[in-house]
Design a protein around this motif. Structure first.
Motif, short mmCIF file in Angstrom:
data_model
loop_
_atom_site.label_atom_id
_atom_site.label_comp_id
_atom_site.label_asym_id
_atom_site.label_seq_id
_atom_site.Cartn_x
_atom_site.Cartn_y
_atom_site.Cartn_z
N MET A 1 0.83 -1.18 0.00
CA MET A 1 0.00 0.00 0.00
C MET A 1 0.88 1.25 0.00
SD MET A 1 -3.43 0.77 2.21
CE MET A 1 -2.77 0.15 3.70
N PHE A 2 1.98 1.20 0.73
CA PHE A 2 2.87 2.36 0.78
C PHE A 2 3.54 2.60 -0.56
CE2 PHE A 2 2.70 1.16 5.31
CZ PHE A 2 2.14 2.34 5.78
N ALA A 3 3.78 1.52 -1.32
CA ALA A 3 4.38 1.68 -2.65
C ALA A 3 3.41 2.40 -3.58
CB ALA A 3 4.76 0.31 -3.22
N GLY A 4 2.13 2.07 -3.51
CA GLY A 4 1.12 2.75 -4.33
C GLY A 4 1.00 4.21 -3.95
N LEU A 5 1.04 4.49 -2.66
CA LEU A 5 0.98 5.88 -2.19
C LEU A 5 2.19 6.66 -2.69
CD1 LEU A 5 -0.41 8.01 -0.42
CD2 LEU A 5 0.89 7.12 1.50
N ALA A 6 3.37 6.06 -2.61
CA ALA A 6 4.59 6.73 -3.09
C ALA A 6 4.56 6.91 -4.60
CB ALA A 6 5.82 5.93 -2.67
N LEU A 7 4.08 5.90 -5.31
CA LEU A 7 4.00 5.98 -6.77
C LEU A 7 3.04 7.09 -7.19
CD1 LEU A 7 4.68 4.78 -9.56
CD2 LEU A 7 2.71 3.27 -9.24
N GLY A 45 -5.19 7.48 -10.47
CA GLY A 45 -5.44 7.18 -9.06
C GLY A 45 -6.60 6.24 -8.84
N LEU A 46 -7.72 6.53 -9.45
CA LEU A 46 -8.93 5.75 -9.19
C LEU A 46 -9.10 4.61 -10.18
CD1 LEU A 46 -11.35 8.66 -8.30
CD2 LEU A 46 -10.06 7.20 -6.75
N GLY A 47 -8.93 4.89 -11.47
CA GLY A 47 -9.14 3.86 -12.49
C GLY A 47 -8.14 2.72 -12.39
N VAL A 48 -6.86 3.07 -12.33
CA VAL A 48 -5.84 2.03 -12.21
C VAL A 48 -5.92 1.36 -10.85
CG1 VAL A 48 -3.34 1.61 -12.20
CG2 VAL A 48 -4.32 3.15 -13.88
N GLY A 49 -6.25 2.13 -9.82
CA GLY A 49 -6.40 1.55 -8.48
C GLY A 49 -7.51 0.51 -8.42
N SER A 60 -1.25 -6.66 -5.93
CA SER A 60 -2.03 -5.70 -6.72
C SER A 60 -3.08 -5.01 -5.87
CB SER A 60 -2.69 -6.40 -7.91
OG SER A 60 -3.68 -7.30 -7.49
N ARG A 61 -3.60 -5.71 -4.88
CA ARG A 61 -4.57 -5.05 -3.98
C ARG A 61 -3.92 -3.93 -3.19
NH1 ARG A 61 -9.33 -8.53 -1.43
NH2 ARG A 61 -10.62 -8.11 -3.23
N GLY A 62 -2.73 -4.19 -2.66
CA GLY A 62 -2.03 -3.16 -1.90
C GLY A 62 -1.66 -1.97 -2.76
N LEU A 63 -1.17 -2.24 -3.97
CA LEU A 63 -0.78 -1.17 -4.87
C LEU A 63 -2.01 -0.36 -5.30
CD1 LEU A 63 1.71 0.00 -6.27
CD2 LEU A 63 1.24 -1.51 -8.19
N GLY A 64 -3.11 -1.05 -5.61
CA GLY A 64 -4.33 -0.36 -6.01
C GLY A 64 -4.90 0.51 -4.89
N LEU A 65 -4.93 -0.03 -3.68
CA LEU A 65 -5.41 0.76 -2.55
C LEU A 65 -4.50 1.95 -2.29
CD1 LEU A 65 -6.56 -1.96 0.01
CD2 LEU A 65 -7.98 -0.28 -1.14
N GLY A 66 -3.20 1.75 -2.44
CA GLY A 66 -2.26 2.86 -2.27
C GLY A 66 -2.48 3.97 -3.27
N LEU A 67 -2.76 3.60 -4.52
CA LEU A 67 -3.04 4.61 -5.54
C LEU A 67 -4.30 5.39 -5.21
CD1 LEU A 67 -2.22 2.67 -8.82
CD2 LEU A 67 -0.97 4.61 -7.90
N ILE A 69 -5.76 5.73 -2.22
CA ILE A 69 -5.53 6.51 -1.00
C ILE A 69 -4.66 7.73 -1.31
CG2 ILE A 69 -4.36 6.47 1.24
CD1 ILE A 69 -5.33 3.54 1.50
N GLY A 70 -3.67 7.55 -2.18
CA GLY A 70 -2.82 8.67 -2.58
C GLY A 70 -3.62 9.77 -3.27
N TRP A 71 -4.53 9.37 -4.18
CA TRP A 71 -5.37 10.36 -4.86
C TRP A 71 -6.22 11.11 -3.83
CZ3 TRP A 71 -10.63 11.18 -5.36
CH2 TRP A 71 -11.00 12.12 -6.32
N ALA A 72 -6.82 10.38 -2.89
CA ALA A 72 -7.68 11.01 -1.89
C ALA A 72 -6.88 11.93 -0.97
CB ALA A 72 -8.40 9.94 -1.07
N LEU A 73 -5.73 11.49 -0.53
CA LEU A 73 -4.91 12.32 0.37
C LEU A 73 -4.44 13.59 -0.32
CD1 LEU A 73 -2.77 9.79 2.42
CD2 LEU A 73 -4.56 11.32 3.26
N TRP A 74 -3.95 13.47 -1.55
CA TRP A 74 -3.51 14.66 -2.26
C TRP A 74 -4.67 15.61 -2.51
CZ3 TRP A 74 1.00 16.83 -3.49
CH2 TRP A 74 2.16 16.06 -3.38
N SER A 75 -5.84 15.07 -2.78
CA SER A 75 -7.00 15.93 -3.02
C SER A 75 -7.41 16.67 -1.75
CB SER A 75 -8.18 15.10 -3.52
OG SER A 75 -7.89 14.52 -4.76
N ILE A 76 -7.42 15.97 -0.63
CA ILE A 76 -7.86 16.57 0.62
C ILE A 76 -6.81 17.53 1.18
CG2 ILE A 76 -8.40 16.07 3.04
CD1 ILE A 76 -9.68 13.44 2.00
#
Length: 91
Positions: A1-7, A45-49, A60-67, A69-76
């Motif tokens: 999940m952290f890899a998706g967030l970093a990516l 963020g959302l489609g690929v996630g 893939s679940r962790g990477l998708g959730l990270g993407l 979550i990353g989109w949501a965090l950057w937006s907020i």
């Protein structure tokens, strides 16, 4: 999940940088660029996630959730400036 967030953070930093400077134009001529950048960031963020979550493998679940979550965090945290969601970018 952290890899998706970093990516997503790296991708958002690059694309968000260009969205932000395209929005600095006061006459609104660059609005299509901002809309395209917003769509690309949401698709990444959302489609690929969601797509990675549908594969249903642990990595893939962790990477998708990270993407996502990353989109949501950057937006907020950026009030939508870095992801192109802020209405002030279109005025």
């Amino acid at each position: 999940m952290f890899a998706g967030l970093a990516l997503y953070s790296v991708v958002n930093s690059v694309i968000g940088f260009f969205i932000f400077f395209a929005a600095l134009d006061n006459n609104g001529a660059n609005t299509p660029y901002v809309i395209a950048g917003t769509a690309v960031l949401a698709l990444i963020g959302l489609g690929v996630g969601i797509g990675l979550n549908l594969i249903r493998k642990p990595w893939s679940r962790g990477l998708g959730l990270g993407l996502m979550i990353g989109w949501a965090l950057w937006s907020i945290l950026s009030a939508g400036f870095c992801t192109g969601l802020n209405p002030g970018l279109y005025a």
